[in-house]
Write a protein that holds these residues in place. Structure first.
Motif, PDB file in Angstrom:
ATOM      1  N   LYS A 205     -64.272   6.256  53.727  1.00  0.00           N
ATOM      2  CA  LYS A 205     -64.218   5.046  52.907  1.00  0.00           C
ATOM      3  C   LYS A 205     -63.807   3.827  53.721  1.00  0.00           C
ATOM      4  CE  LYS A 205     -59.645   6.523  51.335  1.00  0.00           C
ATOM      5  NZ  LYS A 205     -58.868   6.988  50.157  1.00  0.00           N
ATOM      6  N   ASP A 206     -63.382   4.051  54.960  1.00  0.00           N
ATOM      7  CA  ASP A 206     -62.954   2.947  55.818  1.00  0.00           C
ATOM      8  C   ASP A 206     -64.015   2.482  56.810  1.00  0.00           C
ATOM      9  OD1 ASP A 206     -60.298   2.922  54.731  1.00  0.00           O
ATOM     10  OD2 ASP A 206     -59.858   4.709  55.933  1.00  0.00           O
ATOM     11  N   ASN A 207     -65.125   3.229  56.918  1.00  0.00           N
ATOM     12  CA  ASN A 207     -66.117   2.839  57.933  1.00  0.00           C
ATOM     13  C   ASN A 207     -67.533   2.705  57.380  1.00  0.00           C
ATOM     14  OD1 ASN A 207     -67.091   5.480  57.681  1.00  0.00           O
ATOM     15  ND2 ASN A 207     -66.178   6.195  59.594  1.00  0.00           N
ATOM     16  N   ALA A 208     -67.699   2.778  56.061  1.00  0.00           N
ATOM     17  CA  ALA A 208     -69.045   2.775  55.477  1.00  0.00           C
ATOM     18  C   ALA A 208     -69.233   1.639  54.475  1.00  0.00           C
ATOM     19  CB  ALA A 208     -69.328   4.111  54.797  1.00  0.00           C
ATOM     20  N   ALA A 209     -70.477   1.242  54.312  1.00  0.00           N
ATOM     21  CA  ALA A 209     -70.874   0.267  53.296  1.00  0.00           C
ATOM     22  C   ALA A 209     -72.071   0.828  52.536  1.00  0.00           C
ATOM     23  CB  ALA A 209     -71.237  -1.073  53.935  1.00  0.00           C
ATOM     24  N   VAL A 210     -72.234   0.394  51.300  1.00  0.00           N
ATOM     25  CA  VAL A 210     -73.317   0.872  50.442  1.00  0.00           C
ATOM     26  C   VAL A 210     -74.338  -0.240  50.224  1.00  0.00           C
ATOM     27  CG1 VAL A 210     -73.927   1.689  48.125  1.00  0.00           C
ATOM     28  CG2 VAL A 210     -71.878   2.575  49.267  1.00  0.00           C
TER      29      VAL A 210
ATOM     30  N   LEU B 187     -65.900   0.795  48.595  1.00  0.00           N
ATOM     31  CA  LEU B 187     -66.828   0.569  49.699  1.00  0.00           C
ATOM     32  C   LEU B 187     -67.490  -0.795  49.548  1.00  0.00           C
ATOM     33  CD1 LEU B 187     -68.636   4.031  49.792  1.00  0.00           C
ATOM     34  CD2 LEU B 187     -66.676   3.303  51.139  1.00  0.00           C
ATOM     35  N   PRO B 188     -67.568  -1.575  50.615  1.00  0.00           N
ATOM     36  CA  PRO B 188     -68.344  -2.818  50.525  1.00  0.00           C
ATOM     37  C   PRO B 188     -69.753  -2.492  50.044  1.00  0.00           C
ATOM     38  CG  PRO B 188     -67.167  -2.697  52.613  1.00  0.00           C
ATOM     39  CD  PRO B 188     -67.019  -1.351  51.962  1.00  0.00           C
ATOM     40  N   THR B 189     -70.222  -3.238  49.060  1.00  0.00           N
ATOM     41  CA  THR B 189     -71.500  -2.924  48.422  1.00  0.00           C
ATOM     42  C   THR B 189     -72.379  -4.167  48.387  1.00  0.00           C
ATOM     43  OG1 THR B 189     -70.453  -1.219  47.066  1.00  0.00           O
ATOM     44  CG2 THR B 189     -72.595  -2.049  46.327  1.00  0.00           C
ATOM     45  N   ILE B 190     -73.625  -3.984  48.777  1.00  0.00           N
ATOM     46  CA  ILE B 190     -74.584  -5.085  48.786  1.00  0.00           C
ATOM     47  C   ILE B 190     -75.753  -4.719  47.884  1.00  0.00           C
ATOM     48  CG2 ILE B 190     -76.149  -6.457  50.226  1.00  0.00           C
ATOM     49  CD1 ILE B 190     -74.181  -5.761  52.550  1.00  0.00           C
ATOM     50  N   LEU B 191     -76.120  -5.624  47.014  1.00  0.00           N
ATOM     51  CA  LEU B 191     -77.197  -5.409  46.057  1.00  0.00           C
ATOM     52  C   LEU B 191     -78.368  -6.321  46.406  1.00  0.00           C
ATOM     53  CD1 LEU B 191     -74.960  -5.672  42.836  1.00  0.00           C
ATOM     54  CD2 LEU B 191     -75.404  -3.628  44.205  1.00  0.00           C
ATOM     55  N   THR B 192     -79.569  -5.803  46.261  1.00  0.00           N
ATOM     56  CA  THR B 192     -80.739  -6.651  46.496  1.00  0.00           C
ATOM     57  C   THR B 192     -81.880  -6.230  45.585  1.00  0.00           C
ATOM     58  OG1 THR B 192     -82.258  -7.549  48.170  1.00  0.00           O
ATOM     59  CG2 THR B 192     -81.658  -5.229  48.381  1.00  0.00           C
TER      60      THR B 192
ATOM     61  N   ARG C 151     -75.137  -4.257  38.130  1.00  0.00           N
ATOM     62  CA  ARG C 151     -74.650  -5.638  38.291  1.00  0.00           C
ATOM     63  C   ARG C 151     -73.273  -5.800  37.655  1.00  0.00           C
ATOM     64  NH1 ARG C 151     -77.324 -10.632  39.095  1.00  0.00           N
ATOM     65  NH2 ARG C 151     -75.748 -11.922  40.104  1.00  0.00           N
ATOM     66  N   ALA C 152     -73.056  -5.137  36.527  1.00  0.00           N
ATOM     67  CA  ALA C 152     -71.764  -5.249  35.838  1.00  0.00           C
ATOM     68  C   ALA C 152     -70.632  -4.631  36.646  1.00  0.00           C
ATOM     69  CB  ALA C 152     -71.852  -4.585  34.466  1.00  0.00           C
ATOM     70  N   LYS C 153     -70.937  -3.577  37.405  1.00  0.00           N
ATOM     71  CA  LYS C 153     -69.902  -2.916  38.201  1.00  0.00           C
ATOM     72  C   LYS C 153     -69.462  -3.763  39.394  1.00  0.00           C
ATOM     73  CE  LYS C 153     -71.270   1.912  37.307  1.00  0.00           C
ATOM     74  NZ  LYS C 153     -70.013   2.427  36.741  1.00  0.00           N
TER      75      LYS C 153
ATOM     76  N   ASN D 158     -68.764  -9.386  41.889  1.00  0.00           N
ATOM     77  CA  ASN D 158     -68.448 -10.232  43.044  1.00  0.00           C
ATOM     78  C   ASN D 158     -69.105  -9.766  44.336  1.00  0.00           C
ATOM     79  OD1 ASN D 158     -66.628 -11.868  41.476  1.00  0.00           O
ATOM     80  ND2 ASN D 158     -65.151 -10.190  41.596  1.00  0.00           N
ATOM     81  N   ALA D 159     -69.934  -8.737  44.257  1.00  0.00           N
ATOM     82  CA  ALA D 159     -70.600  -8.224  45.457  1.00  0.00           C
ATOM     83  C   ALA D 159     -71.740  -9.144  45.874  1.00  0.00           C
ATOM     84  CB  ALA D 159     -71.142  -6.828  45.198  1.00  0.00           C
ATOM     85  N   PRO D 160     -72.062  -9.182  47.171  1.00  0.00           N
ATOM     86  CA  PRO D 160     -73.235  -9.947  47.601  1.00  0.00           C
ATOM     87  C   PRO D 160     -74.482  -9.450  46.875  1.00  0.00           C
ATOM     88  CG  PRO D 160     -71.929  -9.280  49.501  1.00  0.00           C
ATOM     89  CD  PRO D 160     -71.363  -8.552  48.310  1.00  0.00           C
ATOM     90  N   PHE D 161     -75.214 -10.374  46.283  1.00  0.00           N
ATOM     91  CA  PHE D 161     -76.446 -10.033  45.573  1.00  0.00           C
ATOM     92  C   PHE D 161     -77.547 -10.927  46.114  1.00  0.00           C
ATOM     93  CE2 PHE D 161     -79.186 -11.074  41.799  1.00  0.00           C
ATOM     94  CZ  PHE D 161     -79.950  -9.923  41.887  1.00  0.00           C
TER      95      PHE D 161
END
Length: 213
Positions: free
Chosen positions: A16-21, A59-64, A80-82, A85-88
């Motif tokens: 959980k300290d080295n990954a992003a979703v 985990l840092p999460t990026i949506l596209t 989107r609701a979850k 504040n994540a980058p979209f």
């Protein structure tokens, strides 16, 4: 990056300290195209399980999304609701999300070198950025059961192509367990997640509870 035991072990283990979703094109219209192995309702459950893993393990999460004003439709509202504040990044036209500079910047800004990716469709929207990220030195984990496409032939070809390029194939259940590592470390978080998204585990837990009375 080579897909070998050394790259996944020791101090370099997925955590959980080295990954992003990266959640790519989980759009309401595209959901209708997923026919490769399970009903779309079960597939949606897997996608939401992955999003919950990202949320619970911080985990840092990026949506596209891709051309969401057309038939692809908007991002699944539950996702989107979850992550309000994540980058979209709503891509205006790029098929490969890695061709979008804003998306790549968001990925690199996480500072994480291990990327966990899922999306629709597996052979395009997932495979293209996976291969692009691998060529830039990232280690990429593809969540096979939170990605979907038209049929099994397309899925198998895509998974083979990504694996040959160095991607690591994994299920959302295995991902959750790998991030958890130890039931004694707030294992109730993982237990609750499994009960909600994995009926077999919920049945197991119910049977254990009944037997323990």
């Amino acid at each position: 990056m080579p897909n070998d035991a050394k790259s996944q072990g020791g101090s370099n283990r997925l955590s959980k300290d080295n990954a992003a979703v990266l959640m790519v094109d989980h759009q309401t219209g595209l959901f209708q195209l997923v026919r490769d192995y399970i009903p779309v309702t079960e597939y949606k459950n897997n996608v939401l399980a992955l999003s919950e893993i990202a949320l619970q393990y911080k985990l840092p999460t990026i949506l596209t999304t891709s051309a969401e004003s057309g038939p692809n439709g908007p991002l699944l509202p539950e996702i989107r609701a979850k992550f309000p504040n994540a980058p979209f990044i709503p891509r205006p036209g790029e098929v490969n999300a890695w061709d979008n500079k804003e998306f790549v910047k968001a990925v690199k800004d996480t500072g994480r070198k291990k990327l966990i990716i899922a999306g629709i469709v597996t052979d395009v929207c997932v495979a293209f950025p996976v291969i692009s990220a691998l060529t830039e030195g990232f280690e990429v984990y593809v969540i096979v059961d939170a990605s979907g496409t038209f049929n099994t032939a397309a899925r198998d070809a895509a998974l083979n192509r990504m694996q040959a390029a160095g991607a690591i194939l994994i299920s959302w259940f295995a991902l959750a367990c790998e991030l958890q590592r130890d039931w004694r470390d707030h294992g109730e978080v993982l237990a609750a997640l499994l009960k909600e998204h994995l009926p077999e585990y919920a049945n197991l837990a119910t049977s254990h509870s009944a037997a323990s009375k």
